[in-house]
Design an enzyme around this catalytic site. Structure first.
Site, mmCIF file in Angstrom:
data_model
loop_
_atom_site.group_PDB
_atom_site.id
_atom_site.type_symbol
_atom_site.label_atom_id
_atom_site.label_comp_id
_atom_site.label_asym_id
_atom_site.label_seq_id
_atom_site.Cartn_x
_atom_site.Cartn_y
_atom_site.Cartn_z
ATOM 1 N N GLU A 170 35.869 19.649 74.078
ATOM 2 C CA GLU A 170 34.562 19.644 73.400
ATOM 3 C C GLU A 170 34.458 18.653 72.230
ATOM 4 O O GLU A 170 34.068 19.008 71.127
ATOM 5 C CB GLU A 170 34.242 21.060 72.904
ATOM 6 C CG GLU A 170 34.215 22.073 74.035
ATOM 7 C CD GLU A 170 34.019 23.505 73.565
ATOM 8 O OE1 GLU A 170 33.882 23.724 72.344
ATOM 9 O OE2 GLU A 170 34.006 24.404 74.416
ATOM 10 N N ASN A 212 38.014 18.207 78.638
ATOM 11 C CA ASN A 212 37.221 19.369 79.043
ATOM 12 C C ASN A 212 36.008 19.519 78.127
ATOM 13 O O ASN A 212 36.133 19.410 76.902
ATOM 14 C CB ASN A 212 38.118 20.617 78.925
ATOM 15 C CG ASN A 212 37.527 21.853 79.579
ATOM 16 O OD1 ASN A 212 37.161 21.811 80.751
ATOM 17 N ND2 ASN A 212 37.435 22.942 78.829
ATOM 18 N N HIS A 249 29.115 26.496 81.886
ATOM 19 C CA HIS A 249 28.523 27.757 81.431
ATOM 20 C C HIS A 249 27.017 27.612 81.608
ATOM 21 O O HIS A 249 26.334 27.028 80.761
ATOM 22 C CB HIS A 249 28.852 28.002 79.952
ATOM 23 C CG HIS A 249 30.300 28.220 79.680
ATOM 24 N ND1 HIS A 249 30.978 29.337 80.116
ATOM 25 C CD2 HIS A 249 31.217 27.479 79.017
ATOM 26 C CE1 HIS A 249 32.243 29.270 79.717
ATOM 27 N NE2 HIS A 249 32.417 28.143 79.061
ATOM 28 N N GLU A 278 35.191 26.619 83.630
ATOM 29 C CA GLU A 278 34.842 27.852 82.912
ATOM 30 C C GLU A 278 33.540 28.428 83.464
ATOM 31 O O GLU A 278 32.662 28.861 82.709
ATOM 32 C CB GLU A 278 34.707 27.577 81.405
ATOM 33 C CG GLU A 278 35.956 26.982 80.789
ATOM 34 C CD GLU A 278 35.850 26.775 79.284
ATOM 35 O OE1 GLU A 278 34.941 27.329 78.649
ATOM 36 O OE2 GLU A 278 36.702 26.038 78.746
ATOM 37 N N ASP A 280 30.468 30.340 84.574
ATOM 38 C CA ASP A 280 29.719 31.600 84.567
ATOM 39 C C ASP A 280 28.248 31.238 84.573
ATOM 40 O O ASP A 280 27.856 30.166 84.112
ATOM 41 C CB ASP A 280 30.097 32.529 83.400
ATOM 42 C CG ASP A 280 30.140 31.839 82.039
ATOM 43 O OD1 ASP A 280 29.478 30.797 81.852
ATOM 44 O OD2 ASP A 280 30.832 32.360 81.145
HETATM 45 O O1 G3I Z 1 41.082 39.798 69.426
HETATM 46 C C1 G3I Z 1 40.231 39.929 68.278
HETATM 47 C C2 G3I Z 1 40.107 41.367 67.875
HETATM 48 O O2 G3I Z 1 41.341 41.865 67.464
HETATM 49 C C3 G3I Z 1 39.061 41.484 66.779
HETATM 50 O O3 G3I Z 1 38.828 42.831 66.478
HETATM 51 C C4 G3I Z 1 37.758 40.839 67.188
HETATM 52 C C5 G3I Z 1 36.737 40.858 66.055
HETATM 53 O O4 G3I Z 1 35.889 39.755 66.080
HETATM 54 O O5 G3I Z 1 37.990 39.500 67.549
HETATM 55 C C6 G3I Z 1 38.897 39.358 68.641
HETATM 56 O O6 G3I Z 1 39.057 38.011 68.934
HETATM 57 C C7 G3I Z 1 37.984 37.387 69.585
HETATM 58 C C8 G3I Z 1 38.503 36.732 70.859
HETATM 59 O O7 G3I Z 1 37.468 36.005 71.503
HETATM 60 C C9 G3I Z 1 39.062 37.753 71.848
HETATM 61 O O8 G3I Z 1 38.043 38.564 72.307
HETATM 62 C C10 G3I Z 1 37.394 36.320 68.683
HETATM 63 O O9 G3I Z 1 36.776 36.946 67.553
HETATM 64 C C11 G3I Z 1 36.383 35.507 69.417
HETATM 65 O O10 G3I Z 1 35.982 34.410 68.600
HETATM 66 C C12 G3I Z 1 36.983 34.953 70.695
HETATM 67 O O11 G3I Z 1 35.973 34.300 71.411
HETATM 68 C C13 G3I Z 1 36.435 33.363 72.366
HETATM 69 C C14 G3I Z 1 35.751 32.042 72.119
HETATM 70 O O12 G3I Z 1 36.173 31.121 73.104
HETATM 71 C C15 G3I Z 1 36.111 31.472 70.764
HETATM 72 O O13 G3I Z 1 35.617 30.209 70.609
HETATM 73 C C16 G3I Z 1 36.112 33.877 73.743
HETATM 74 O O14 G3I Z 1 36.897 35.035 74.020
HETATM 75 C C17 G3I Z 1 36.421 32.811 74.782
HETATM 76 O O15 G3I Z 1 35.936 33.209 76.031
HETATM 77 C C18 G3I Z 1 35.757 31.529 74.392
HETATM 78 O O16 G3I Z 1 36.129 30.549 75.331
HETATM 79 C C19 G3I Z 1 35.523 29.272 75.143
HETATM 80 C C20 G3I Z 1 36.478 28.233 75.677
HETATM 81 O O17 G3I Z 1 37.694 28.354 75.029
HETATM 82 C C21 G3I Z 1 35.909 26.831 75.490
HETATM 83 N N1 G3I Z 1 34.602 26.722 76.107
HETATM 84 C C22 G3I Z 1 33.649 27.700 75.664
HETATM 85 C C23 G3I Z 1 34.189 29.114 75.888
HETATM 86 C C24 G3I Z 1 33.156 30.137 75.539
HETATM 87 O O18 G3I Z 1 32.864 30.112 74.181
#
Ligand code: G3I
Length: 455
Positions: A170, A212, A249, A278, A280
């Site tokens: 990105e 990516n 996405h 990715e 969806d």
């Molecule tokens: O695991 C913690 C948990 O312990 C806590 O209580 C909670 C509170 O906010 O956060 C949890 O972590 C989160 C994590 O996902 C796991 O669920 C993070 O806050 C959250 O920011 C994180 O989001 C991820 C996101 O990237 C961050 O940028 C998404 O799961 C993930 O699917 C997403 O993936 C990205 C790709 O890497 C790049 N392309 C876009 C895609 C979607 O945003």
């Protein structure tokens, strides 16, 4: 081999037994041939198996925290043959404190996958987001060194276990600027991306190295073109890049577009693999899922598709129910569409690169006449020139043949239909001769003038 199983009653060498052996061998041979002959209609019954029959993978993002969920792992192990750690290989996860690396959660996923014969995509080595606090507050040469060290350490740790790395994620702005994203990494110097790729190649020479990004699906968008130009530049200068990931996405604000296949094939024509990394889709419309898979199958260098989660409840956009399984783990209509697309897909061949041999066309005309002529030609593109007579204010409609794409125009004001293949060029005071460049993308058919109208 002379071992006997329980229930084996020797001797078994009489005529009836020999006939049975011959028939069984013939049946086995037939089944084996059907499974490996390209183009035969042996349908797989899972996403991974069906993709494998087409020489592709079908993967999913996996969260380590969900590997203890039996419903989740049952679907994962049954359906998928590639895995991308959703968050566990990101910078904040693998280097939470500078110089202190943490691989436990990532290794959990890698081990789960590899012990079951699934391949692993590594995501991601360098990114402006999900940086640990120590990196977020860095800049300049210190940040550049820290970033390169991170790439080297992580790629080295997983050397030989990851088939493809999203080396950089990105790095371009959304919108119409086509500019690099203004991140702390970008501010270390415009060459930060190629530096990351070179470090990754040195650390893990056997892995495919990908760029990516998201919102790079529509071929006509500035961001898509900007990434395309970077990849073309990298290929021309020998920067080690092997593949481009299209996150895909899709939602109401960023929908699937019919020129997606053109985008995939145009990048592939640069000499890189392309991967849907990715996927969806808001609401999981079956037809759109099917189109995405068909588009990948139509491009020889599209290696595979990864969906960004298994069940809707696993999605980062759970409320949009964008995945192939509902929150109970049941297959949705989109699943059936994807499986059907994988089973019906044809084995692609590389597109021909035969140059055009027919003379320039004289197009049909309305109240003016527009004549198209070939102009300069290069290895991957060609110019065309259109001369208009009979009007000084004119509108000319020109169509190119997919996957061709017009990349540049002059002496006119172009607009495009939704497919991106039909250009409406209007006079802009620059005279009666306009021109355009067409990226051949393997197809050298001459563009056609459809109409010329005076206004
Ligand atoms: O695991 C913690 C948990 O312990 C806590 O209580 C909670 C509170 O906010 O956060 C949890 O972590 C989160 C994590 O996902 C796991 O669920 C993070 O806050 C959250 O920011 C994180 O989001 C991820 C996101 O990237 C961050 O940028 C998404 O799961 C993930 O699917 C997403 O993936 C990205 C790709 O890497 C790049 N392309 C876009 C895609 C979607 O945003």
């Amino acid at each position: 081999m002379t071992e006997r199983c329980q229930g084996d009653t020797r001797p078994r060498t009489g005529p009836r037994a020999r006939t049975a052996i011959v028939l069984a061998a013939a049946a086995l041979l037939a089944a084996t041939s059907a499974a490996f002959l390209p183009g035969t209609a042996s349908a797989g019954t899972t996403l991974g198996a069906s993709a494998a029959e087409k020489g592709r993978y079908f993967g999913t993002a996996v969260a380590a925290s969900r590997l203890s969920d039996g419903n989740y792992t049952t679907i994962l192990n049954r359906e998928f043959n590639s895995v991308t750690p959703e968050n566990e290989m990101k910078i904040d996860a693998t280097e939470p404190q500078q110089g202190r690396f943490s691989y436990g959660a990532a290794e959990q996923i890698v081990n789960h996958a590899r012990s079951r014969g699934m391949s692993v995509r590594g995501h991601t080595l360098a990114w402006h987001s999900q940086q640990p606090p120590w990196m977020e507050s860095m800049s300049g040469s210190a940040l550049r060194s820290a970033m390169l060290n991170h790439v080297t350490q992580v790629a080295t740790h997983f050397r030989g276990q990851v088939v493809a790395w999203d080396v950089v994620n990105e790095a371009f702005e959304d919108g119409t600027s086509g500019a690099r994203r203004n991140s702390n990494l970008q501010r270390t110097g415009n060459d930060w991306i190629e530096a990351a790729f070179r470090a990754a190649r040195a650390a893990d020479p056997g892995a495919k190295l990908c760029y990516n990004d998201y919102n790079t699906d529509n071929w006509t968008h500035a961001k898509t073109q900007a990434v395309y130009n970077m990849v073309r530049d990298f290929k021309s200068r020998g920067v080690p890049i092997d593949c481009v990931g299209f996150q895909s996405h899709f939602n109401n604000d960023s929908p699937y577009v019919s020129n997606y296949r053109t985008t995939l094939s145009s990048f592939a024509a640069l000499g890189v693999d392309v991967q849907v990394t990715e996927l969806d889709i808001q609401g999981a419309p079956a037809a759109t899922y099917r189109s995405v898979v068909e588009d990948c199958l139509a491009v020889a260098r599209c290696n595979g598709v990864t969906v960004w989660g298994i069940r809707d409840s696993d999605s980062w956009r759970a409320s949009q129910t964008p995945l192939l399984f509902n929150s109970s783990g049941q297959k949705k209509a989109a699943y059936d569409a994807v499986l059907a697309a994988l089973n019906n897909g044809t084995t692609p061949t590389d597109p021909p690169t035969t140059p055009p041999t027919t003379p320039p066309t004289t197009p049909p005309s309305g109240s003016c006449t527009a004549t198209l002529q070939d102009s300069t030609r290069w290895g991957d593109r060609f110019n065309s020139q259109v001369t208009v007579s009979g009007a000084s204010n004119w509108t000319v409609v020109v169509a190119v043949t997919p996957p061709q794409k017009v990349s540049n125009t002059w002496n006119g004001s172009p607009t495009w239909d939704s497919s991106g293949n039909v250009m409406t060029m209007r006079s802009n005071g620059s005279g009666n001769v306009f021109g355009f460049t067409t990226m051949a993308n393997g197809t050298w058919t001459r563009p056609v003038v459809r109409s010329c109208t005076a206004s």
